[in-house]
Design an enzyme around this catalytic site. Sequence first.
Site, PDB file in Angstrom:
ATOM      1  CG  PHE A   3       6.811  -5.408   2.542  1.00 50.23           C
ATOM      2  CD1 PHE A   3       6.651  -6.207   3.665  1.00 50.23           C
ATOM      3  CD2 PHE A   3       5.723  -5.205   1.709  1.00 50.23           C
ATOM      4  CE1 PHE A   3       5.422  -6.799   3.953  1.00 50.23           C
ATOM      5  CE2 PHE A   3       4.494  -5.790   1.984  1.00 50.23           C
ATOM      6  CZ  PHE A   3       4.344  -6.585   3.110  1.00 50.23           C
TER       7      PHE A   3
ATOM      8  CD  GLU B 204       2.324   1.038   1.431  1.00 54.70           C
ATOM      9  OE1 GLU B 204       1.825  -0.058   1.159  1.00 54.70           O
ATOM     10  OE2 GLU B 204       3.500   1.175   1.785  1.00 54.70           O
TER      11      GLU B 204
ATOM     12  CB  THR C 175      -4.819   3.633  -6.383  1.00 58.61           C
ATOM     13  OG1 THR C 175      -5.922   2.703  -6.513  1.00 58.61           O
ATOM     14  CG2 THR C 175      -3.554   3.020  -6.980  1.00 58.61           C
TER      15      THR C 175
ATOM     16  N   GLY D 100       6.189  31.807  -9.987  1.00 56.64           N
ATOM     17  CA  GLY D 100       7.268  31.120 -10.689  1.00 56.64           C
ATOM     18  C   GLY D 100       8.338  30.599  -9.753  1.00 56.64           C
TER      19      GLY D 100
ATOM     20  N   GLY E 250      -0.198  -4.830  -9.036  1.00 57.47           N
ATOM     21  CA  GLY E 250      -0.093  -3.752  -8.078  1.00 57.47           C
ATOM     22  C   GLY E 250      -1.299  -3.739  -7.168  1.00 57.47           C
TER      23      GLY E 250
END
Length: 400
Positions: free
Chosen positions: A145, A379, A381, A356, A153
């Site tokens: 797409f 999709e 922000t 860790g 964007g």
Amino acid sequence: MSLALISADREAAAAVDPSDLISFDSLLSTEELALRNRVRTFVREDIKPNIAKWYEEARFPLEIVPELAKLGLLGMHLKGYGCAGGTAVEYGLAAAELEAGDSGIRTFVSVQGSLAMSAISKHGSEEQKQEWLPPMAAGEAIGCFGLTEPTAGSDPSAMTTFARRDGRDWVLNGTKRWIGLANVAHVAVIWAQTDTGVRGFVVPTGTPGFTATPIEPKLSMRASVQCEISLENLRLPAEAVLPNVAGLKGPFSCLNEARYGIAWGTMGAARDAFEDALAYSKERLQFGRPLAGYQLTQQKLVNMALEINKGFLLALHLGRLKDAGKLQPHQISVGKLNNCREAIDICREARTILGGNGITLEHSPLRHANNLESVRTYEGTDEIHTLILGQKLTGVGAFR
């Protein structure tokens, strides 16, 4: 199914849902539970044992596509043309289980079904539907797409990809970026400006002038592939245009399908990170006792579990609204914004319990957190969904 079997099924599900504090499964039908459990089993047996390797190799496992198709997950919310015709809630439950495996796996299903197949199903001609939807549902053809561009964007109206008429043909030129699976796709839905506004085009990826180049290296979504697409004098017949939509409402209608799935999927990632941290906390000894026995650890676990339960309740509510035909676009933004934001915080907090050891691929929380940096961005922000909701609350658009 007998009541005894239903009860046993729910007890089995609860045993692998330690974050469930509210009997969430009691809100689901027998059919929804069965679908959820089938996908959960697939993820447990086929995804989780291999995901660390795929992530480290930065490889999307194309070999699982036929299995996803057999489960009916490709275009599963669409009806006809070989699609499963599932409900919105069933699709959401599947999305959560897939993302518990990895965001890259859920993203493939979303790009294939919610974006590429939805565009053809919603806006395509009968010929386009007949040509592409059955093989895409069967996993025999992969779609992508193409909306986002290097400089367009959050504001797709600024796209510079242009399609001009040349006789009956269309000629496309431009660049698309961050396009999932474009280098292995058989068909691309490309959105372009024209002299009369934005139009969508069904583009076989073997068409001369179409080039897809993977974006590397990446710190997120490594078990997936995102590409830059170059369109150079790409010539298409008149029949390539999606005939039933013009303007940005075309791609936005597909983005809302994907955003809905994200509201569920992110909670799957959060749940998996929580489960990893909870199991570790019960086994890891510090100062002679398990981490789970310390108040600060229990506070972290409780806070994570509360947000997971609330996130799933929100997703389920949106799904019920969607199935009833009452879901509003701003409500999808509530799910996408809240659940992405909470999921990434949960995964980061789960990593702290692992210490860790949490930075290794032996454990899932940091992998999920890295992936969610991408999911939180695509999709829409946080900022875009905040502005959508701000406009809903105030009646004043603040996008510019």
